[in-house]
Design a protein around this motif. Structure first.
Motif, PDB file in Angstrom:
ATOM      1  N   ILE A 367      35.619  49.308  41.371  1.00  0.00           N
ATOM      2  CA  ILE A 367      36.218  48.979  39.973  1.00  0.00           C
ATOM      3  C   ILE A 367      34.887  49.224  39.188  1.00  0.00           C
ATOM      4  CG2 ILE A 367      37.215  47.554  38.387  1.00  0.00           C
ATOM      5  CD1 ILE A 367      38.900  46.436  40.754  1.00  0.00           C
ATOM      6  N   HIS A 370      32.630  45.266  35.843  1.00  0.00           N
ATOM      7  CA  HIS A 370      32.588  43.930  36.772  1.00  0.00           C
ATOM      8  C   HIS A 370      33.251  44.037  38.208  1.00  0.00           C
ATOM      9  CE1 HIS A 370      31.644  42.438  32.844  1.00  0.00           C
ATOM     10  NE2 HIS A 370      32.821  42.563  32.267  1.00  0.00           N
ATOM     11  N   SER A 391      42.348  36.292  35.693  1.00  0.00           N
ATOM     12  CA  SER A 391      42.239  37.828  36.182  1.00  0.00           C
ATOM     13  C   SER A 391      41.076  37.984  37.135  1.00  0.00           C
ATOM     14  CB  SER A 391      41.773  38.817  34.802  1.00  0.00           C
ATOM     15  OG  SER A 391      42.978  38.202  33.975  1.00  0.00           O
ATOM     16  N   ASP A 392      41.392  39.015  37.958  1.00  0.00           N
ATOM     17  CA  ASP A 392      40.344  39.164  38.775  1.00  0.00           C
ATOM     18  C   ASP A 392      40.481  40.573  39.012  1.00  0.00           C
ATOM     19  OD1 ASP A 392      42.030  40.379  41.328  1.00  0.00           O
ATOM     20  OD2 ASP A 392      42.913  38.289  41.166  1.00  0.00           O
ATOM     21  N   SER A 393      39.168  41.011  39.658  1.00  0.00           N
ATOM     22  CA  SER A 393      38.887  42.794  39.747  1.00  0.00           C
ATOM     23  C   SER A 393      39.311  42.775  41.318  1.00  0.00           C
ATOM     24  CB  SER A 393      37.420  42.897  39.241  1.00  0.00           C
ATOM     25  OG  SER A 393      36.691  42.193  40.325  1.00  0.00           O
ATOM     26  N   LYS A 446      43.537  47.684  40.768  1.00  0.00           N
ATOM     27  CA  LYS A 446      42.916  47.657  39.406  1.00  0.00           C
ATOM     28  C   LYS A 446      42.866  46.050  39.144  1.00  0.00           C
ATOM     29  CE  LYS A 446      43.795  51.846  37.274  1.00  0.00           C
ATOM     30  NZ  LYS A 446      44.509  52.510  36.094  1.00  0.00           N
ATOM     31  N   GLY A 447      43.364  45.057  39.921  1.00  0.00           N
ATOM     32  CA  GLY A 447      43.098  43.669  39.915  1.00  0.00           C
ATOM     33  C   GLY A 447      44.595  43.050  39.461  1.00  0.00           C
TER      34      GLY A 447
END
Length: 460
Positions: A367, A370, A391-393, A446-447
Motif C-alpha cells: 500500500i 503509510h 482505520s488500518d492499512s 486497501k484496508g
C-alpha cells in the motif's frame, strides 16, 4: 334468515387456526380448483372459506371477485349440512336464492354444487364448489369426484398447517441456537477478558510496590549524592594540595566526570521510575476491576491504555517494520459508559488491525501511503454522540465475509488463529450494552475502517 352452523364458534376458531385467510394464491389449491371446473364442466369453480361476515376465495376459476358478503354466499348454506353436498339445479326456482344479488346480477349464478370442507373435528370451514350460469345437473361420477376434491382440499390445508408449524419450530430452534451461540460467546469472551484483567491487575500490583519504593528513595539518593558532591568539592577547595595517591585514584575513576554525570544519571532514573508508575496506572485503568460498571469516562484514556498493552505488537518485528499509530483526536466530553467493556472493544479492533497489516505484509501486498499504519480519529456527532474511527492499512475483509463478521464464531483466520468471538462480542457491547452503533468500511487490498458511535448519555 342466513343459517348458522351449530358449532359456529368452534368452526371460526378452527378456521383461524389454519391461518389461511387473505393469503397469497398457492399452486396446490389452484390445481384442485382447475380440476373441479374440468370435471364438472362448469365455467366457474371456487375454494370458498366462510369467515364471520364474508366468504373469501382461496382459489377461483372464472371469477374476478376475491370475496363476497356472507349473507350472499351459497357456501354459507352448504356448511350447515357438512355431511352432504349442496345442489341447486336452478337458483331461480329455489326461494333461498332467487333474489340473491349473485343470481340477479353478475355473475348470474343459475347452478351451484358445493362440497363442505370438513375438518377431523367436524368443523365445516367452507366449500369447493362448481358454478354455472345455466340450470343443469351433475352425474353421480361428477358428484363423487367433487367429494374427492373436497377431501384433497382438507389434506392441502392440513399439509400447509403442518409445514407452517414445522417452519415456526425451525425458526424458534434457530433463534434459540443463535441465542445459545451468543451466550456462549459472551461467556467465553467474558472469561477471557476477566482472566486478562486479573492478570494485568496482578502484574500492576506486583510492579507497583517496588517501583513506589524506588521512586520514594530516589529523592533521598539524589539529596545524599548532592551532599557528598558538595563535600568533595569543599575538600578540594580547602585542601588544594592533596596526596599524589589520591590524585591518581581521582584520575583513575574520573571524578570530574562522575560529578557531572551522576546527577544526570539519577535524574534519568527518576524519569524512568515515573514512566513505570504511569505504565502501572495505565494497566490498572485498563483492567478496571475496582470501578463501577458504568461511569463517565475519558475514551481517549481507554484507547491509550489499550495501545500501551499492545505496544510490543506495534514495535518492529523480524518480518515487518514498526506499525505507525496516527492519532487525530477531537475534543471529546466524558461519556457515560462501561469503561472496562469498551476497552475490550478497543483491544479487539486494534488487534484485528495489527493482524490485518501483518497478513498483508506476509502476502506481499503493498500500500503506497503509510504501508504499516493505524489511524485513530475521534469526534463529536450532533452534540449527543461521539465517534471513534479506527482505520488500518491491512489486507481488508473479503467481500464474501463482510456479511458475517459480527456472527459468533465466524472468522477469516486459519484454524487455530482466531476464535471468531472478538467482533461478535464487540457488537454486543456497543449495540446492546451501550445502545450505540458499530459499522465498518472495507476494501480488499486497501484496508478497513471500523466506526464506533456511542451516545454521550445512553439510557442505561
Amino acid at each position: 334468515m342466513l343459517p348458522v352452523p351449530h358449532n359456529e364458534a368452534q368452526r371460526l376458531a378452527a378456521l383461524d387456526r389454519y391461518r389461511i385467510l387473505d393469503t397469497d394464491p398457492e399452486q396446490g389449491f389452484d390445481d384442485l380448483t382447475a380440476i373441479a371446473a374440468v370435471i364438472c364442466e362448469t365455467p366457474i369453480s371456487l375454494i370458498s372459506l366462510i369467515d364471520l361476515e364474508r366468504q373469501w376465495f382461496k382459489s377461483r376459476v372464472g371469477l374476478d371477485a376475491t370475496e363476497t358478503p356472507r349473507e350472499h354466499a351459497f357456501c354459507a348454506h352448504a356448511i350447515c349440512q357438512p355431511h352432504d353436498l349442496l345442489i341447486v339445479p336452478d337458483t331461480l326456482n329455489d326461494p333461498r336464492f332467487a333474489q340473491n344479488p349473485l343470481v340477479t346480477s353478475d355473475p348470474s349464478i343459475r347452478f351451484y354444487a358445493g362440497v363442505p370442507l370438513v375438518t377431523e373435528d367436524g368443523c365445516a370451514l367452507g366449500t369447493i364448489c362448481a358454478i354455472d350460469r345455466v340450470p343443469r345437473q351433475l352425474s353421480s361420477a361428477q358428484y363423487e369426484a367433487l367429494r374427492a376434491l373436497g377431501r384433497q382440499v382438507i389434506s392441502q390445508l392440513e399439509l400447509r398447517s403442518s409445514l407452517a408449524s414445522i417452519q415456526e419450530k425451525n425458526t424458534q430452534l434457530n433463534r434459540t441456537l443463535k441465542e445459545l451461540y451468543s451466550t456462549q460467546s459472551q461467556l467465553i469472551q467474558a472469561e477471557k477478558m476477566s482472566a486478562l484483567g486479573q492478570m494485568v491487575a496482578g502484574v500492576a500490583h506486583e510492579i507497583n510496590n517496588p517501583i513506589n519504593f524506588i521512586r520514594g528513595n530516589l529523592r533521598h539518593v539524589q539529596e545524599y549524592t548532592q551532599n557528598l558532591m558538595d563535600l568533595v568539592q569543599r575538600y578540594r577547595v580547602a585542601y588544594p594540595q592533596t596526596d599524589p595517591q589520591l590524585d591518581a585514584e581521582s584520575d583513575r575513576i574520573d571524578l570530574d566526570f562522575i560529578q557531572t554525570d551522576l546527577p544526570k544519571l539519577l535524574n534519568s532514573m527518576q524519569i524512568g521510575a515515573n514512566r513505570i508508575r504511569k505504565i502501572v496506572l495505565s494497566l490498572r485503568n485498563f483492567s478496571r476491576l475496582d470501578e463501577a460498571e458504568s461511569k463517565a469516562a475519558d475514551l481517549h484514556e481507554g484507547i491509550e491504555n489499550t495501545l500501551l498493552i499492545l505496544r510490543h505488537r506495534l514495535k518492529p518485528q523480524a518480518q515487518r517494520p514498526a506499525i505507525q499509530v496516527i492519532r487525530d483526536y477531537g475534543n471529546l466530553p466524558l461519556v457515560l459508559c462501561s469503561p472496562g467493556t469498551l476497552n475490550q472493544v478497543f483491544m479487539n479492533v486494534l488487534t484485528n488491525a495489527i493482524q490485518s497489516i501483518e497478513e498483508r505484509i506476509s502476502a506481499d501486498q503493498s500500500i503506497p501511503q503509510h504501508p504499516s499504519c493505524i489511524t485513530i480519529r475521534t469526534a463529536v456527532l450532533d452534540c449527543d454522540w461521539v465517534e471513534i474511527a479506527i482505520s488500518d492499512s491491512g489486507a481488508g475483509i473479503p467481500e464474501v465475509a463482510q456479511a458475517y463478521i459480527f456472527d459468533p464464531f465466524f472468522t477469516t483466520k486459519p484454524i487455530g488463529k482466531g476464535t471468531g468471538l472478538g467482533l461478535s462480542i464487540s457488537y454486543q457491547i456497543i449495540v446492546h450494552q451501550h445502545q450505540g452503533r458499530l459499522k465498518f468500511n472495507s476494501t480488499p487490498g486497501k484496508g478497513t475502517t471500523f466506526i464506533i458511535q456511542l451516545p454521550i448519555q445512553p439510557p442505561f
